[in-house]
Design an enzyme around this catalytic site. Structure first.
Site, PDB file in Angstrom:
ATOM      1  N   TYR A  11       0.824  -1.210   0.000  1.00 50.97           N
ATOM      2  CA  TYR A  11       0.000   0.000   0.000  1.00 50.97           C
ATOM      3  C   TYR A  11       0.859   1.262   0.000  1.00 50.97           C
ATOM      4  CZ  TYR A  11      -3.976  -3.018   1.164  1.00 50.97           C
ATOM      5  OH  TYR A  11      -4.936  -4.003   1.158  1.00 50.97           O
ATOM      6  N   ASP A  33     -10.775  -8.308   8.051  1.00 51.27           N
ATOM      7  CA  ASP A  33     -12.188  -8.165   7.688  1.00 51.27           C
ATOM      8  C   ASP A  33     -12.886  -9.530   7.701  1.00 51.27           C
ATOM      9  OD1 ASP A  33     -12.207  -5.468   7.440  1.00 51.27           O
ATOM     10  OD2 ASP A  33     -12.860  -5.415   5.356  1.00 51.27           O
ATOM     11  N   ASP A  58      -3.384 -17.941   1.912  1.00 53.18           N
ATOM     12  CA  ASP A  58      -4.573 -18.595   1.354  1.00 53.18           C
ATOM     13  C   ASP A  58      -5.079 -19.676   2.306  1.00 53.18           C
ATOM     14  OD1 ASP A  58      -2.101 -19.672   0.740  1.00 53.18           O
ATOM     15  OD2 ASP A  58      -2.716 -20.547  -1.170  1.00 53.18           O
ATOM     16  N   ASP A  84      -5.198  -6.606   6.071  1.00 54.58           N
ATOM     17  CA  ASP A  84      -6.407  -5.873   5.679  1.00 54.58           C
ATOM     18  C   ASP A  84      -7.522  -6.868   5.370  1.00 54.58           C
ATOM     19  OD1 ASP A  84      -8.117  -3.922   4.789  1.00 54.58           O
ATOM     20  OD2 ASP A  84      -6.987  -3.419   2.976  1.00 54.58           O
ATOM     21  N   LYS A 114       3.258 -15.440   2.362  1.00 55.36           N
ATOM     22  CA  LYS A 114       3.108 -16.199   1.117  1.00 55.36           C
ATOM     23  C   LYS A 114       4.527 -16.561   0.677  1.00 55.36           C
ATOM     24  CE  LYS A 114       0.498 -17.713  -2.268  1.00 55.36           C
ATOM     25  NZ  LYS A 114      -0.381 -18.869  -2.096  1.00 55.36           N
TER      26      LYS A 114
END
Ligand code: NAD
Length: 356
Positions: free
Chosen positions: A143, A252, A224, A248, A192
């Site tokens: 980001y 959520d 994942d 992020d 990852k």
């Protein structure tokens, strides 16, 4: 008597109503545990645009920096939707996070036993007391990395870059280890590393730091797999630490498991002790001023402030226990139960205070 100075950013929409209840609860906790709290209000978001022309006045930054900690409601609403991007309420939010150097975002996903039926997951999957803490890096990674548009062989393309330095990884991972030490001494690092070089550096750094926290059991999961495990068996997790983008998304997902947006608190921490505490929901303009807002996420954010910034863990426990007890006596309409009275925002705040 110890006195704490707290900056208060009520913001827009339901912000003022819910923050008022959290302020009452903090005062009540202070009375019970022998400390005083002084609040200083400052403007952020749409209300700041209305009064000063900008979403984050310098005075607000100064007040927050001078305070022991900051309590925030929420910002934004349709009234300011036509503002240019650089002057929208959300800019104020990003601005204050960066001005305070908040690099660690703590998001607990808690299901109170009284609200188990609100979760979209089956009761046997969530168990009795689901309580997962996601520690998300907040100021680095993709980001904030190099980005751009280009044309390659006549084809338009765009790129964003995930880059983490060892010190950036170390400081967030240390926060997570410290949280794990205060909880059940279990930490899962999510990356990852099978694909990304930045994740391989992340994983190696976690492994190295784990030597400093021999009591903490460390595990690693690919993002994942973690996304799957959160809905398959969320009870396996206690503290999860991960990068900005993975955090992020996973935070959520974890929030959804709890099923009620009005219950979820968060904390953002800097290198010092202060921090910014806020509910994860927005300013809910659709219910602002109706008394329907649930103040519990903001009250629970206040409890996190007591625990992480003010070093008052007993007071934090008392507020959380009071919230749990309040859920057995009455509910705001977003979490209404057939056999319990429906309370408005102020009544819920009063009920929690009476139970602290
Ligand atoms: P929202 O979280 O404000 O509302 C989503 C839904 O949840 C609405 O139906 C709302 O009534 C309900 N809700 C939210 N909080 C509640 C509470 N405490 N009690 C009962 N019901 C509650 O999200 P949105 O509608 O997408 O956004 C509204 C505004 O908030 C927008 O301007 C958005 O930019 C802003 N926003 C601010 C923040 C923040 O300040 N941190 C975060 C998200 C959205």
């Amino acid at each position: 008597m110890q006195t704490y100075h707290i900056a208060v950013l009520k913001g827009d929409g339901i912000g003022p109503e819910i923050v008022e209840q959290a302020m009452k609860a903090l005062k009540q906790a202070g009375q019970k545990f022998g400390f005083a709290i002084e609040f200083q209000e400052a403007l952020l978001g749409g209300c700041a645009i209305d009064q000063t022309g900008v979403p984050l006045p310098q005075e607000t930054v100064d007040i927050c920096k001078a305070a022991d900690s900051t309590l925030l409601g929420a910002v934004g609403g349709p009234k300011w939707d036509s503002q240019p991007g650089s002057n929208r309420p959300e800019k104020g939010l990003l601005g204050i996070r960066s001005a305070l150097g908040l690099f660690a975002n703590l998001r607990p996903a808690i299901i109170f036993p009284e609200l188990r039926s609100a979760s979209p997951l089956k009761e046997e999957i969530i168990g009795d007391n689901l309580n997962v803490l996601i520690v998300r890096e907040l100021t680095g990674g993709i980001y904030f990395g190099e980005r751009g548009r280009c044309t390659e062989n006549g084809v338009e393309a765009a790129y964003d870059t995930e880059k983490y330095s060892v010190p950036e990884i170390e400081r967030i991972v240390r926060v997570a280890f410290q949280m794990a030490m205060k909880r059940s001494k279990k930490l899962c690092s999510v990356d990852k590393a099978n694909v990304l070089e930045s994740s391989r550096l992340w994983r190696a750094t976690v492994e190295r730091l784990s030597n400093d926290y021999p009591e903490v059991a460390v595990s690693h999961l690919y993002v994942d797999n973690c996304a799957m495990q959160l809905v398959r068996n969320p009870k396996q997790f206690d503290v999860i630490v991960t990068s900005n983008m993975f955090g992020d998304i996973l935070s959520d997902e974890a929030s959804m498991i709890s099923g009620s947006i009005g219950m979820l608190a968060s904390a953002s921490l800097s290198a010092g002790k202060s921090g910014l505490y806020e509910p994860i929901h927005g300013s809910a303009p659709d219910i602002a001023g109706t008394g329907k807002a649930n103040p519990l996420a903001t009250i629970l954010s206040g409890a996190m402030m007591l625990r992480y910034s003010l070093d008052q863990p007993e007071a934090a426990d008392a507020v959380e226990t009071a919230v749990s007890a309040a859920l057995k006596k009455g509910r705001t309409c977003d979490i209404a139960a057939q056999n319990l009275p429906v309370l408005n925002c102020t009544e819920m705040g009063d009920l929690v205070c009476s139970l602290i």
